[in-house]
Design a protein around this motif. Structure first.
Motif, PDB file in Angstrom:
ATOM      1  N   CYS A 151      49.508  30.705  28.443  1.00  7.90           N
ATOM      2  CA  CYS A 151      50.124  30.352  27.752  1.00  7.90           C
ATOM      3  C   CYS A 151      51.430  29.494  28.466  1.00  7.90           C
ATOM      4  O   CYS A 151      51.665  29.877  29.724  1.00  7.90           O
ATOM      5  CB  CYS A 151      50.788  31.720  27.352  1.00  7.90           C
ATOM      6  SG  CYS A 151      52.308  30.993  25.927  1.00  7.90           S
ATOM      7  N   HIS A 153      54.576  29.091  27.954  1.00 10.97           N
ATOM      8  CA  HIS A 153      55.288  30.105  28.381  1.00 10.97           C
ATOM      9  C   HIS A 153      55.266  30.785  29.239  1.00 10.97           C
ATOM     10  O   HIS A 153      56.881  30.083  30.348  1.00 10.97           O
ATOM     11  CB  HIS A 153      56.115  30.502  26.560  1.00 10.97           C
ATOM     12  CG  HIS A 153      57.163  31.716  26.803  1.00 10.97           C
ATOM     13  ND1 HIS A 153      57.840  32.790  26.255  1.00 10.97           N
ATOM     14  CD2 HIS A 153      58.218  31.012  27.502  1.00 10.97           C
ATOM     15  CE1 HIS A 153      59.027  32.960  26.437  1.00 10.97           C
ATOM     16  NE2 HIS A 153      59.087  32.146  26.574  1.00 10.97           N
ATOM     17  N   LYS A 154      55.493  31.883  29.004  1.00 12.66           N
ATOM     18  CA  LYS A 154      55.763  33.059  30.560  1.00 12.66           C
ATOM     19  C   LYS A 154      54.173  33.198  31.460  1.00 12.66           C
ATOM     20  O   LYS A 154      54.693  34.586  31.831  1.00 12.66           O
ATOM     21  CB  LYS A 154      56.236  34.382  29.753  1.00 12.66           C
ATOM     22  CG  LYS A 154      58.043  34.052  29.173  1.00 12.66           C
ATOM     23  CD  LYS A 154      58.537  33.679  30.859  1.00 12.66           C
ATOM     24  CE  LYS A 154      59.987  33.776  30.130  1.00 12.66           C
ATOM     25  NZ  LYS A 154      61.315  33.215  30.903  1.00 12.66           N
ATOM     26  N   GLY A 155      53.614  32.509  30.776  1.00 10.74           N
ATOM     27  CA  GLY A 155      52.204  32.562  31.205  1.00 10.74           C
ATOM     28  C   GLY A 155      50.666  33.853  30.882  1.00 10.74           C
ATOM     29  O   GLY A 155      49.983  34.018  31.926  1.00 10.74           O
ATOM     30  N   CYS A 171      49.620  33.438  20.417  1.00 13.41           N
ATOM     31  CA  CYS A 171      49.895  35.011  22.281  1.00 13.41           C
ATOM     32  C   CYS A 171      51.454  36.342  21.333  1.00 13.41           C
ATOM     33  O   CYS A 171      51.794  35.985  21.489  1.00 13.41           O
ATOM     34  CB  CYS A 171      50.583  34.129  23.373  1.00 13.41           C
ATOM     35  SG  CYS A 171      50.867  34.675  24.224  1.00 13.41           S
ATOM     36  N   LEU A 173      52.882  37.992  23.038  1.00  9.11           N
ATOM     37  CA  LEU A 173      54.245  38.289  23.941  1.00  9.11           C
ATOM     38  C   LEU A 173      55.418  37.498  22.993  1.00  9.11           C
ATOM     39  O   LEU A 173      56.381  38.517  22.671  1.00  9.11           O
ATOM     40  CB  LEU A 173      54.243  37.027  25.078  1.00  9.11           C
ATOM     41  CG  LEU A 173      53.631  38.180  26.655  1.00  9.11           C
ATOM     42  CD1 LEU A 173      52.016  38.510  25.770  1.00  9.11           C
ATOM     43  CD2 LEU A 173      54.057  37.952  27.996  1.00  9.11           C
ATOM     44  N   HIS A 174      55.328  35.991  22.087  1.00 13.03           N
ATOM     45  CA  HIS A 174      56.107  35.663  21.219  1.00 13.03           C
ATOM     46  C   HIS A 174      56.212  34.536  21.051  1.00 13.03           C
ATOM     47  O   HIS A 174      57.000  34.296  20.578  1.00 13.03           O
ATOM     48  CB  HIS A 174      57.204  34.992  22.556  1.00 13.03           C
ATOM     49  CG  HIS A 174      57.576  35.983  24.057  1.00 13.03           C
ATOM     50  ND1 HIS A 174      57.082  35.064  25.345  1.00 13.03           N
ATOM     51  CD2 HIS A 174      58.688  36.751  23.633  1.00 13.03           C
ATOM     52  CE1 HIS A 174      57.475  36.265  26.569  1.00 13.03           C
ATOM     53  NE2 HIS A 174      58.433  37.041  25.916  1.00 13.03           N
ATOM     54  N   GLY A 175      55.207  35.152  20.438  1.00  9.96           N
ATOM     55  CA  GLY A 175      54.007  34.520  19.308  1.00  9.96           C
ATOM     56  C   GLY A 175      53.373  32.695  19.166  1.00  9.96           C
ATOM     57  O   GLY A 175      53.564  32.144  18.268  1.00  9.96           O
ATOM     58  N   LEU A 176      53.899  32.482  19.849  1.00 15.50           N
ATOM     59  CA  LEU A 176      53.678  31.279  20.234  1.00 15.50           C
ATOM     60  C   LEU A 176      52.402  30.947  19.695  1.00 15.50           C
ATOM     61  O   LEU A 176      51.087  31.261  20.359  1.00 15.50           O
ATOM     62  CB  LEU A 176      53.458  30.081  21.584  1.00 15.50           C
ATOM     63  CG  LEU A 176      54.900  29.884  22.079  1.00 15.50           C
ATOM     64  CD1 LEU A 176      55.248  28.864  23.714  1.00 15.50           C
ATOM     65  CD2 LEU A 176      55.270  28.938  21.321  1.00 15.50           C
TER      66      LEU A 176
HETATM   67  S1  FES Z   1      54.215  33.721  27.246  1.00 12.06           S
HETATM   68 FE1  FES Z   1      53.294  32.931  25.222  1.00 12.06          FE
HETATM   69  S2  FES Z   1      54.703  32.435  23.617  1.00 12.06           S
HETATM   70 FE2  FES Z   1      55.737  33.860  25.630  1.00 12.06          FE
END
Ligand code: FES
Length: 195
Positions: A151, A153-155, A171, A173-176
């Motif tokens: 991902c 965003h944060k990996g 994802c 973690l934050h829904g992407l």
């Molecule tokens: S790490 Fe994937 S949406 Fe934040």
């Protein structure tokens, strides 16, 4: 010698009932200090989401049934995925002193429930999640050394997620939302398009 797979090396969803090597962090969460299964790197979410406290996200797939019962007794609303998404394993304090998270330790844990669908109603930060989705729309995922999508965003390594019928994963973690065929972010925001 055990041949258990490390969950971050999987190329499909973990199978319920099978054991894997899973990172855990011995830390207080919902009043209980124990080894909680986590996923992805420790990070902060100051940008877009406005949460600048270092935290891990709990991997609900590997919570024991007893752990789920302990959490649900303290938060008597929502399902465990919503609780985990809304309440990360964030730095706690003893008095004014922050308690640093220890390094994750890998443990042999049984997969207890299927993969993540990012809960639509999970986070109070829905506006932030939408801003995140807008900022990352069209971005390409990288790949780790094993060729798995990561991902942007944060990996979080996306290999252990089961794509839906449209070859998309969310994802946890934050829904992407990522199209695994193109490796691009195509949605997010914990709303209808993320389902
Ligand atoms: S790490 Fe994937 S949406 Fe934040």
């Amino acid at each position: 010698m055990s041949k258990l797979r490390h969950v971050e090396t999987l190329t499909s969803a973990p199978v319920v009932g099978q054991r894997y090597l899973v990172p855990t962090v011995l830390y207080p969460w919902f009043g209980s200090t124990e080894a909680w299964p986590v996923m992805g790197p420790k990070h902060t979410d100051a940008e877009h989401i406005g949460f600048d406290v270092p935290h891990f996200h709990v991997d609900v797939r590997f919570l024991s049934d007893a752990q789920v019962r302990r959490i649900e007794r303290r938060r008597n609303f929502g399902d465990i995925e919503s609780i985990a998404a809304g309440y990360p394993l964030a730095t706690s304090h003893t008095g004014s002193e922050a308690e640093p998270h220890p390094e994750p330790v890998f443990r042999r844990l049984t997969c207890r429930r299927p993969g993540h669908g990012y809960p639509r109603h999970a986070a109070g930060a829905r506006q932030g999640l939408r801003a995140l989705a807008a900022a990352y729309a069209g971005r390409k995922c990288g790949r780790n050394g094993a060729g798995l999508l990561v991902c942007p965003h944060k990996g979080f390594v996306l290999g252990s997620l089961e794509p839906d019928a449209e070859r998309r994963v969310v994802c946890p973690l934050h829904g992407l939302v990522v199209d695994v065929a193109t490796g691009s972010v195509v949605g997010g925001g914990a709303c209808a398009e993320a389902a």
